[in-house]
Design a protein around this motif. Structure first.
Motif, PDB file in Angstrom:
ATOM      1  N   GLU A 253       0.792  -1.341  -0.002  1.00  0.00           N
ATOM      2  CA  GLU A 253       0.011   0.375   0.118  1.00  0.00           C
ATOM      3  C   GLU A 253       1.248   1.429  -0.423  1.00  0.00           C
ATOM      4  OE1 GLU A 253      -3.705   1.553   2.424  1.00  0.00           O
ATOM      5  OE2 GLU A 253      -2.407   0.304   3.596  1.00  0.00           O
ATOM      6  N   SER A 256       2.152   1.670  -3.619  1.00  0.00           N
ATOM      7  CA  SER A 256       0.880   2.449  -4.206  1.00  0.00           C
ATOM      8  C   SER A 256       1.473   3.877  -4.204  1.00  0.00           C
ATOM      9  CB  SER A 256      -0.142   1.980  -3.935  1.00  0.00           C
ATOM     10  OG  SER A 256      -0.986   1.825  -3.279  1.00  0.00           O
ATOM     11  N   LEU A 257       1.177   4.385  -3.241  1.00  0.00           N
ATOM     12  CA  LEU A 257       1.058   5.607  -2.827  1.00  0.00           C
ATOM     13  C   LEU A 257       2.565   6.940  -2.929  1.00  0.00           C
ATOM     14  CD1 LEU A 257      -1.007   5.459   0.232  1.00  0.00           C
ATOM     15  CD2 LEU A 257      -1.491   5.531  -1.524  1.00  0.00           C
ATOM     16  N   GLU A 300      -8.335  -4.304  -0.329  1.00  0.00           N
ATOM     17  CA  GLU A 300      -8.210  -2.935  -0.318  1.00  0.00           C
ATOM     18  C   GLU A 300      -6.939  -1.829  -1.167  1.00  0.00           C
ATOM     19  OE1 GLU A 300      -9.361  -1.045   3.096  1.00  0.00           O
ATOM     20  OE2 GLU A 300     -11.589  -1.744   2.676  1.00  0.00           O
ATOM     21  N   THR A 301      -6.082  -3.076  -0.523  1.00  0.00           N
ATOM     22  CA  THR A 301      -4.702  -3.034  -1.676  1.00  0.00           C
ATOM     23  C   THR A 301      -3.930  -2.974  -3.070  1.00  0.00           C
ATOM     24  OG1 THR A 301      -4.097  -3.443   0.848  1.00  0.00           O
ATOM     25  CG2 THR A 301      -2.416  -2.868  -0.440  1.00  0.00           C
ATOM     26  N   SER A 303      -7.013  -2.831  -4.886  1.00  0.00           N
ATOM     27  CA  SER A 303      -7.342  -1.665  -5.650  1.00  0.00           C
ATOM     28  C   SER A 303      -6.408  -0.363  -6.175  1.00  0.00           C
ATOM     29  CB  SER A 303      -8.486  -1.269  -5.042  1.00  0.00           C
ATOM     30  OG  SER A 303      -9.242  -1.106  -5.575  1.00  0.00           O
ATOM     31  N   ASN A 304      -5.077  -0.325  -4.677  1.00  0.00           N
ATOM     32  CA  ASN A 304      -4.618   0.720  -4.793  1.00  0.00           C
ATOM     33  C   ASN A 304      -3.645   0.634  -5.428  1.00  0.00           C
ATOM     34  OD1 ASN A 304      -6.533   2.203  -3.053  1.00  0.00           O
ATOM     35  ND2 ASN A 304      -5.371   1.627  -1.216  1.00  0.00           N
ATOM     36  N   ILE A 307      -4.933   1.377  -9.170  1.00  0.00           N
ATOM     37  CA  ILE A 307      -5.194   2.641  -9.327  1.00  0.00           C
ATOM     38  C   ILE A 307      -3.791   3.133  -9.351  1.00  0.00           C
ATOM     39  CG2 ILE A 307      -5.721   4.323  -8.830  1.00  0.00           C
ATOM     40  CD1 ILE A 307      -7.827   3.517  -6.529  1.00  0.00           C
ATOM     41  N   GLU A 308      -2.621   2.806  -9.455  1.00  0.00           N
ATOM     42  CA  GLU A 308      -1.295   2.523  -9.497  1.00  0.00           C
ATOM     43  C   GLU A 308      -0.817   2.700 -10.806  1.00  0.00           C
ATOM     44  OE1 GLU A 308       2.752   5.102  -8.787  1.00  0.00           O
ATOM     45  OE2 GLU A 308       0.211   5.659  -8.411  1.00  0.00           O
TER      46      GLU A 308
END
Length: 334
Positions: A253, A256-257, A300-301, A303-304, A307-308
């Motif tokens: 996660e 991904s950020l 959820e992770t 999905s993140n 998105i990245e």
């Protein structure tokens, strides 16, 4: 001798040991040193002790026998020590030596060192589960502790021993380095890339091998035993591995950020592809009420990360359409 133990335990429940003999057996074992295990005793002694526990726990609540409650408490304490000792012995055997002596992370080179990236999922071999005889013995203890109202103590003991064992295994793999400074933006790209490649291998080792083995062990020992929180096998498994699973997903996660440029898309996509690979295993392993939170965290992770990857693809397409030069940013900060 273990085969005779199993044969003995299968015949215990139908025994007809007298109440006084049960009292005498529990009392005699109370006087023996804690390190002297029922597990290592003769077939007759093993059978007699298990029969004694069954006799006391199955006595009517209004039984006139004195000290019945105290004797059950003494027996439960003995069985708990027995459970911990046998389970710990097996953990030491699986680890190749006492867990307390296993080499720690600090004694290995850092993951950031290019020589440290040496663990491959395909080559990583895990130790076998304990023998069927040992598992049957532990299961019989768990069943009797459940009958004696001490299943919660048994579950806590199990989780403590197996968490320590799993921590030792993951320390050998330098798992802790993934949780050091989770702010991926602070890493130089070369360092972050190595950690991401390391995560790809470690995530598959954890989920498909280490966690899978823990799941099988819990299922075999606690199958059919239900506590106040539901099936004991689910509570034991999730309680053993959940912190390590959370650590895996936290790193992904964080990555991904980190808002990496599209030139680094290949490495990020490798993480995404690995995540897709382990997702079915995660869903199967944690298909229970206590495991649901972990599945949600994993989804959820993922999905993140997706998105990245999508953002990087769009940036790449935009660069191509506008004929932007592709820069080499391997030496820049992440």
């Amino acid at each position: 001798m273990l085969k005779t133990i199993v044969a003995t335990l299968h015949t215990v429940m139908g025994s007809s040991l007298s109440q006084q003999s049960a009292v005498d057996t529990i009392t005699q074992w109370r006087s023996r040193p804690p390190h002297v295990l029922i597990f290592d005793s003769s077939r007759r002694e093993i059978s007699q002790y298990m029969e004694a526990v069954d006799k006391l726990t199955q006595s009517p609540p209004n039984s006139k026998e004195t000290n019945n409650k105290d004797l059950i408490a003494i027996a439960m304490a003995r069985l708990k020590r027995e459970f911990i000792a046998v389970l710990s012995r097996q953990a030491d055997y699986q680890a190749g030596g006492p867990i307390s002596t296993i080499t720690t992370t600090a004694e290995f080179s850092s993951v950031a060192d290019s020589t440290a990236y040496a663990f491959r999922y395909e080559d990583y071999v895990i130790s076998d589960l304990p023998s069927t005889d040992v598992i049957t013995y532990l299961k019989n203890i768990a069943q009797r502790m459940n009958s004696g109202g001490k299943l919660a103590d048994c579950i806590r003991a199990y989780k403590s021993v197996r968490r320590t064992f799993l921590q030792a295994q993951l320390s050998r793999l330098r798992f802790e380095e993934l949780s050091v400074n989770l702010n991926a933006k602070r890493y130089l790209w070369d360092e972050l890339k190595i950690k991401m490649e390391f995560w790809v291998q470690l995530s598959k080792i954890c989920v498909k091998k280490l966690f899978d083995r823990e799941k099988k062990l819990c299922d075999q020992i606690f199958q059919g035993i239900v506590g106040i929180n539901g099936p004991a096998k689910d509570e034991c498994f999730v309680g053993t591995v959940q912190d390590f699973a959370a650590g895996l997903f936290s790193f992904a996660e964080s990555m991904s950020l980190s808002n990496q440029p599209y030139e680094r898309m290949e490495t990020v996509f490798t993480v995404y592809d690995s995540f897709l690979s382990i997702l079915p295993n995660v869903k199967a392993l944690f298909d229970s009420v206590p495991g649901r939170e972990i599945v949600i965290r994993c989804e959820e992770t993922l999905s993140n990360v997706e998105i990245e990857v999508t953002r990087m693809l769009h940036d790449f397409e935009d660069a191509v359409l506008h004929e932007k030069p592709v820069s080499n940013s391997s030496d820049e900060n992440g």
